[in-house]
Design an enzyme around this catalytic site. Structure first.
Site, PDB file in Angstrom:
ATOM      1  N   GLY A  14       0.603  -1.167   0.140  1.00 43.13           N
ATOM      2  CA  GLY A  14       0.062   0.040   0.231  1.00 43.13           C
ATOM      3  C   GLY A  14       1.247   1.227   0.102  1.00 43.13           C
ATOM      4  CB  THR A  15       2.362   3.627   0.353  1.00 43.41           C
ATOM      5  OG1 THR A  15       1.887   3.468   1.393  1.00 43.41           O
ATOM      6  CG2 THR A  15       3.545   5.392  -0.051  1.00 43.41           C
TER       7      THR A  15
END
Lengths: 235, 245
Positions: A14-15
């Site tokens: 994620g990110t």
């Protein structure tokens, strides 16, 4: 939660995180979404973490792992700075991150981008992906959102940008990644580091440029319905 | 000071991968290395790619490095493990120099050291995920050897790792001969690298060729190979059988 992942494919994280060098320093950028499965646990997180006055790190992957690694490295760098008697170099910071990432590769799930400025080498960016490889780059991208940015950077990156060009590139890129990556979202944060110091910037989600099939945000449908109908055209 | 070394697992909530006694899997990997003996020493070629699964993520990775005065090491596999091996070798060469006895480790000795390291790690079920090519020349004696992540090691006139085993070695078996000139050696390596570029998904078109002779080691600037696509059979492959591939 998916326990049967294909062991041959790298974990997606994620990110969206980015680090870019320009003539005079570096610009680090990140989104602000922290997710627990499908739920957004924090929509305004700060993924750009300080290690020393002149070195910051962009964190992606497991929030816990990246926080712990940064905390350890901040602690070691603090001691190192006292012993050395002057600010630590970006290279030393990156190597400490690498040391922990490599030696604990079985247990950690975090990809990091170290960026900073020191008087010996100027602005430098180091990427430290899963596994603990250390790789110095003129720019680095990481996190699950970065998949959507390889093509963008292949086309848009150029050597010797100014500070403003570099920052605009970073903001645009994080914004594009947020548009397509479910695990990225929120605001765009940037940190500019050069010989003069460190500047933090904040670009809220609703102030970013609109991309394909995105619409101008409205307060309510009622405003659209109640807005005056367009004037008839005169041919 | 051991706090940065991996912790012993007490309970593996993270699954079998957390047990540091078990085999890992690679993340950032380099593909084939090809090398051959020629008249004046060893020639070695490797592309500059660092793949991350199926993504060609890094395109500026130097996978060949000089070791001491007499050796050249090329690696495929996990790049972080290659970087760690280079650190081990830095220590090895440092100690060798500190003896200050006029003697220096040659390629055969370095190859033997690497073999021991790789095999011992394999025995602990914690391998360094690399296939290494070690070439060099000392006192006129050329040496070219290879070690795999499980400790398989041997020396030969020409070696290759990864896909190179399947695609480059047959070419080398046909066309290599004793006392190749530098130009012929380079052309032969380029022939191998071109085939790998066509047929290896993890290959990128940016390579370096390194040479080691009695005088020392040089590594070329990164460059790209021309490729040929203008076969008539390529232009309209389904003409004879519409719907085929």
């Amino acid at each position: 939660m998916d326990l049967n992942m294909d062991l041959n494919a790298p974990h997606s994280m994620g990110t969206t995180i980015i680090g870019v060098t320009y003539n005079g320093g570096v610009v680090l950028g990140a989104d602000s979404r922290t997710s627990t499965g499908m739920y957004v646990a924090n929509r305004a997180s700060d993924k750009i973490t300080q290690l020393t006055d002149n070195v910051y790190v962009c964190r992606s992957g497991s929030a816990a792992d990246s926080q712990l690694v940064s905390d350890y490295v901040r602690y070691f760098l603090h001691q190192h700075t006292i012993q050395l008697g002057q600010p630590a170099t970006v290279k030393v910071a990156a190597n400490l991150i690498r040391l922990i990432s490599y030696n604990n590769k079985n247990m950690l799930e975090t990809g990091l981008i170290v960026g900073g400025w020191d008087k010996y080498e100027g602005g430098k960016i180091y990427g430290i992906p899963l596994g603990g490889t250390l790789i110095e780059q003129p720019f680095a991208i990481g996190g699950s959102g970065s998949s959507y940015l390889y093509g963008f950077f292949d086309q848009a990156w150029k050597e010797g940008m100014t500070k403003d060009e570099a920052e605009q590139l970073v903001v645009k890129a994080v914004s594009l990644a947020i548009a397509r990556d479910g695990a990225s979202g929120g605001v765009v944060r940037t940190v500019v580091i050069n010989s003069e110091g460190v500047t933090r910037n904040f670009y809220p989600g609703d102030k970013l440029q609109l991309w394909h099939e995105e619409l101008e945000p409205q307060n309510s449908l009622l405003d659209i319905l109640n807005s005056p109908s367009p004037e008839p055209m005169n041919i | 000071m051991n706090f940065m070394a991996s912790k012993q697992p007490e309970n593996s909530l993270l699954g079998p991968e957390a047990d540091s006694q078990r085999t890992l899997y690679p993340y950032v990997t380099g593909t084939s290395v090809v090398a051959l003996k020629y008249k004046d020493g060893i020639l070695m070629a490797a592309d500059m790619g660092g793949s991350y699964g199926s993504t060609l993520r890094y395109k500026n990775v130097e996978r060949m490095k000089a070791i001491g005065k007499h050796s050249l090491l090329g690696a495929s596999g996990e790049i972080s493990d290659f970087q760690e091996i280079l650190r081990y070798l830095d220590d090895l060469i440092l100690y060798d120099n500190m003896w200050d006895d006029g003697n220096s480790l040659g390629p055969k000795e370095v190859h033997n050291y690497l073999t021991r390291v790789m095999y011992n790690r394999r025995n602990k079920f914690n391998p360094l995920w690399n296939s290494l090519v070690l070439g060099g020349i000392k006192n006129g004696q050329k040496y070219l050897g290879t070690v795999s992540m499980i400790g398989v090691n041997f020396e030969d006139d020409h070696v290759a790792t990864g896909f190179g085993n399947h695609l480059a070695r047959p070419i080398l078996r046909q066309e290599w001969h004793e006392n190749l000139s530098f130009e012929d050696g380079v052309k032969l390596l380029e022939k191998c690298m071109r085939v790998l570029l066509y047929r290896d998904r993890s290959a990128i078109n940016k390579l370096q060729i390194a040479k080691i002779t009695e005088e020392g080691m040089t590594i070329s600037q990164p460059y790209s190979l021309k490729t040929y696509w203008e076969f008539s059979a390529f232009e309209n492959p389904t003409q004879g059988a519409v719907g085929s591939w």
